[in-house]
Structures are given as C-alpha cells and as structure tokens.
Design a protein around this motif. Structure first.
Motif, PDB file in Angstrom:
ATOM      1  N   THR A  18     -67.608  41.238 -53.531  1.00  0.00           N
ATOM      2  CA  THR A  18     -66.638  41.245 -54.606  1.00  0.00           C
ATOM      3  C   THR A  18     -65.256  41.338 -53.991  1.00  0.00           C
ATOM      4  O   THR A  18     -65.102  41.820 -52.863  1.00  0.00           O
ATOM      5  CB  THR A  18     -66.899  42.428 -55.568  1.00  0.00           C
ATOM      6  OG1 THR A  18     -66.026  42.335 -56.680  1.00  0.00           O
ATOM      7  CG2 THR A  18     -66.682  43.763 -54.861  1.00  0.00           C
ATOM      8  N   PHE A  19     -64.263  40.884 -54.702  1.00  0.00           N
ATOM      9  CA  PHE A  19     -62.896  40.867 -54.193  1.00  0.00           C
ATOM     10  C   PHE A  19     -62.293  42.258 -54.298  1.00  0.00           C
ATOM     11  O   PHE A  19     -62.193  42.818 -55.388  1.00  0.00           O
ATOM     12  CB  PHE A  19     -62.079  39.859 -54.994  1.00  0.00           C
ATOM     13  CG  PHE A  19     -60.621  39.807 -54.612  1.00  0.00           C
ATOM     14  CD1 PHE A  19     -59.635  39.983 -55.564  1.00  0.00           C
ATOM     15  CD2 PHE A  19     -60.251  39.568 -53.303  1.00  0.00           C
ATOM     16  CE1 PHE A  19     -58.303  39.920 -55.222  1.00  0.00           C
ATOM     17  CE2 PHE A  19     -58.926  39.511 -52.943  1.00  0.00           C
ATOM     18  CZ  PHE A  19     -57.938  39.689 -53.909  1.00  0.00           C
ATOM     19  N   TYR A  35     -67.029  32.415 -53.304  1.00  0.00           N
ATOM     20  CA  TYR A  35     -66.996  33.745 -52.717  1.00  0.00           C
ATOM     21  C   TYR A  35     -65.599  34.150 -52.264  1.00  0.00           C
ATOM     22  O   TYR A  35     -64.894  33.370 -51.624  1.00  0.00           O
ATOM     23  CB  TYR A  35     -67.945  33.818 -51.514  1.00  0.00           C
ATOM     24  CG  TYR A  35     -69.393  33.729 -51.891  1.00  0.00           C
ATOM     25  CD1 TYR A  35     -70.027  32.494 -52.031  1.00  0.00           C
ATOM     26  CD2 TYR A  35     -70.127  34.883 -52.138  1.00  0.00           C
ATOM     27  CE1 TYR A  35     -71.360  32.418 -52.400  1.00  0.00           C
ATOM     28  CE2 TYR A  35     -71.458  34.810 -52.506  1.00  0.00           C
ATOM     29  CZ  TYR A  35     -72.063  33.573 -52.630  1.00  0.00           C
ATOM     30  OH  TYR A  35     -73.376  33.508 -53.002  1.00  0.00           O
ATOM     31  N   PRO A  36     -65.227  35.398 -52.534  1.00  0.00           N
ATOM     32  CA  PRO A  36     -64.030  35.929 -51.877  1.00  0.00           C
ATOM     33  C   PRO A  36     -64.318  36.022 -50.374  1.00  0.00           C
ATOM     34  O   PRO A  36     -65.479  36.217 -49.966  1.00  0.00           O
ATOM     35  CB  PRO A  36     -63.849  37.326 -52.478  1.00  0.00           C
ATOM     36  CG  PRO A  36     -64.933  37.520 -53.465  1.00  0.00           C
ATOM     37  CD  PRO A  36     -65.902  36.401 -53.378  1.00  0.00           C
ATOM     38  N   ASP A  92     -57.797  39.960 -47.447  1.00  0.00           N
ATOM     39  CA  ASP A  92     -58.809  39.146 -48.114  1.00  0.00           C
ATOM     40  C   ASP A  92     -58.185  38.323 -49.227  1.00  0.00           C
ATOM     41  O   ASP A  92     -57.019  38.519 -49.600  1.00  0.00           O
ATOM     42  CB  ASP A  92     -60.003  39.970 -48.596  1.00  0.00           C
ATOM     43  CG  ASP A  92     -59.656  41.004 -49.652  1.00  0.00           C
ATOM     44  OD1 ASP A  92     -60.588  41.705 -50.107  1.00  0.00           O
ATOM     45  OD2 ASP A  92     -58.476  41.139 -50.018  1.00  0.00           O
ATOM     46  N   MET A  93     -58.981  37.391 -49.718  1.00  0.00           N
ATOM     47  CA  MET A  93     -58.504  36.440 -50.713  1.00  0.00           C
ATOM     48  C   MET A  93     -59.621  36.170 -51.705  1.00  0.00           C
ATOM     49  O   MET A  93     -60.790  36.046 -51.316  1.00  0.00           O
ATOM     50  CB  MET A  93     -58.058  35.146 -50.033  1.00  0.00           C
ATOM     51  CG  MET A  93     -57.665  34.016 -50.960  1.00  0.00           C
ATOM     52  SD  MET A  93     -56.941  32.627 -50.064  1.00  0.00           S
ATOM     53  CE  MET A  93     -55.226  33.152 -50.022  1.00  0.00           C
ATOM     54  N   ASN A  94     -59.280  36.031 -52.966  1.00  0.00           N
ATOM     55  CA  ASN A  94     -60.310  35.737 -53.975  1.00  0.00           C
ATOM     56  C   ASN A  94     -60.816  34.305 -53.830  1.00  0.00           C
ATOM     57  O   ASN A  94     -60.275  33.512 -53.049  1.00  0.00           O
ATOM     58  CB  ASN A  94     -59.801  36.036 -55.381  1.00  0.00           C
ATOM     59  CG  ASN A  94     -58.681  35.119 -55.817  1.00  0.00           C
ATOM     60  OD1 ASN A  94     -58.118  34.376 -55.010  1.00  0.00           O
ATOM     61  ND2 ASN A  94     -58.345  35.160 -57.099  1.00  0.00           N
ATOM     62  N   SER A  95     -61.834  33.975 -54.578  1.00  0.00           N
ATOM     63  CA  SER A  95     -62.513  32.695 -54.381  1.00  0.00           C
ATOM     64  C   SER A  95     -61.601  31.504 -54.645  1.00  0.00           C
ATOM     65  O   SER A  95     -61.683  30.482 -53.961  1.00  0.00           O
ATOM     66  CB  SER A  95     -63.761  32.610 -55.260  1.00  0.00           C
ATOM     67  OG  SER A  95     -63.411  32.773 -56.624  1.00  0.00           O
ATOM     68  N   GLN A 155     -67.450  38.185 -48.947  1.00  0.00           N
ATOM     69  CA  GLN A 155     -67.395  39.420 -49.709  1.00  0.00           C
ATOM     70  C   GLN A 155     -68.343  39.398 -50.904  1.00  0.00           C
ATOM     71  O   GLN A 155     -68.558  38.359 -51.528  1.00  0.00           O
ATOM     72  CB  GLN A 155     -65.972  39.660 -50.205  1.00  0.00           C
ATOM     73  CG  GLN A 155     -64.981  39.955 -49.090  1.00  0.00           C
ATOM     74  CD  GLN A 155     -63.612  40.271 -49.634  1.00  0.00           C
ATOM     75  OE1 GLN A 155     -62.848  39.368 -49.925  1.00  0.00           O
ATOM     76  NE2 GLN A 155     -63.308  41.547 -49.765  1.00  0.00           N
ATOM     77  N   ASP A 198     -55.206  35.141 -55.250  1.00  0.00           N
ATOM     78  CA  ASP A 198     -54.902  36.558 -55.112  1.00  0.00           C
ATOM     79  C   ASP A 198     -55.304  37.038 -53.728  1.00  0.00           C
ATOM     80  O   ASP A 198     -56.290  36.557 -53.157  1.00  0.00           O
ATOM     81  CB  ASP A 198     -55.630  37.372 -56.180  1.00  0.00           C
ATOM     82  CG  ASP A 198     -54.948  38.698 -56.460  1.00  0.00           C
ATOM     83  OD1 ASP A 198     -55.455  39.445 -57.315  1.00  0.00           O
ATOM     84  OD2 ASP A 198     -53.922  39.014 -55.826  1.00  0.00           O
ATOM     85  N   THR A 199     -54.536  37.982 -53.213  1.00  0.00           N
ATOM     86  CA  THR A 199     -54.784  38.497 -51.871  1.00  0.00           C
ATOM     87  C   THR A 199     -54.533  39.999 -51.801  1.00  0.00           C
ATOM     88  O   THR A 199     -53.812  40.566 -52.641  1.00  0.00           O
ATOM     89  CB  THR A 199     -53.849  37.836 -50.828  1.00  0.00           C
ATOM     90  OG1 THR A 199     -52.489  38.050 -51.229  1.00  0.00           O
ATOM     91  CG2 THR A 199     -54.100  36.340 -50.704  1.00  0.00           C
TER      92      THR A 199
END
Length: 122
Positions: free
Chosen positions: A101-102, A32-33, A50-53, A99, A57-58
């Motif tokens: 989704t990211f 999960y992001p 936020d940050m991807n799983s 999240q 990426d942020t």
C-alpha cells in the motif's frame, strides 16, 4: 513472484548526482505503488521515497527531501530515483521495492531487488 533489478549506482563525489533505475518483471507493475529504501550496516534499513501507482503522489524522507526525486514510467515497468547534491551520508545500498500500500513506511514494502551500491566520497 516479481523480479526487481536495480542499476545506476556507483562512486560519486559529494555534490554530484546519480540516477538509479529499477526494472520490474511484473506485467501489472502499473497497479502497484513503488518505493526506494537504503541500507547500511550502521543504520539498517531507511525509507527514502515512494510513489503511488499512478505517479501523482509521493513521499520523501526528510533527509532527502529537495535533493532526490522519484519517478516512474509505467509503459517501461520502471521506477527511477534521481539523486542530486549527494552527501557522504547518502552512502548505502539502495533497493527498490513493490509496496502493499502507498505510505511512507518500510512496513508498506513487499518484494525488493538485490540493490545497487551508492558511494559518496567527501
């Protein structure tokens, strides 16, 4: 239902630093992001970062870019928010959230924790 528990908040002088942590109870945390938002009575909810799983990426709000850093440790089911050069306007309750989704939007956020208070004195 995932449980998210934030910690690390407190009172700090302007220019100081804090590191927030958020521990997740979900075994599939790494899928999960994750993100952070903050809330005040005056401004309501505001996206922070936020940050991807995978952690590659942020996104950051313009107001914190260059000062805050989000990171995660998937082995510990934990996401962090390093906050440097804090300003009085950063005073808020900070929540972490899982999240759907990211993306850099509060609409992408699902379950969130109870929050931790950050107070920055001038």
């Amino acid at each position: 239902q995932v449980q998210l528990v934030e910690s690390g908040g407190g009172l700090v002088q302007a220019g100081g630093s804090l590191r927030l942590s958020c521990a997740s109870s979900k075994r599939s945390f790494r899928q999960y992001p994750m993100g952070w938002f903050r809330q005040t009575p005056e401004k309501g909810r505001e996206f922070v970062a936020d940050m991807n799983s995978g952690g590659s990426d942020t996104y950051y709000a313009d107001s914190v870019k260059g000062r805050f850093t989000i990171s995660r440790d998937n082995a510990k089911n934990t996401v962090y928010l390093q906050m440097n050069s804090l300003k009085p306007e950063d005073t808020a309750v900070y929540h972490c959230a899982e999240q759907y989704t990211f993306g850099a939007s509060l609409a992408d956020f699902g379950t969130w924790g109870q929050g931790t208070q950050v107070t920055v004195s001038s």
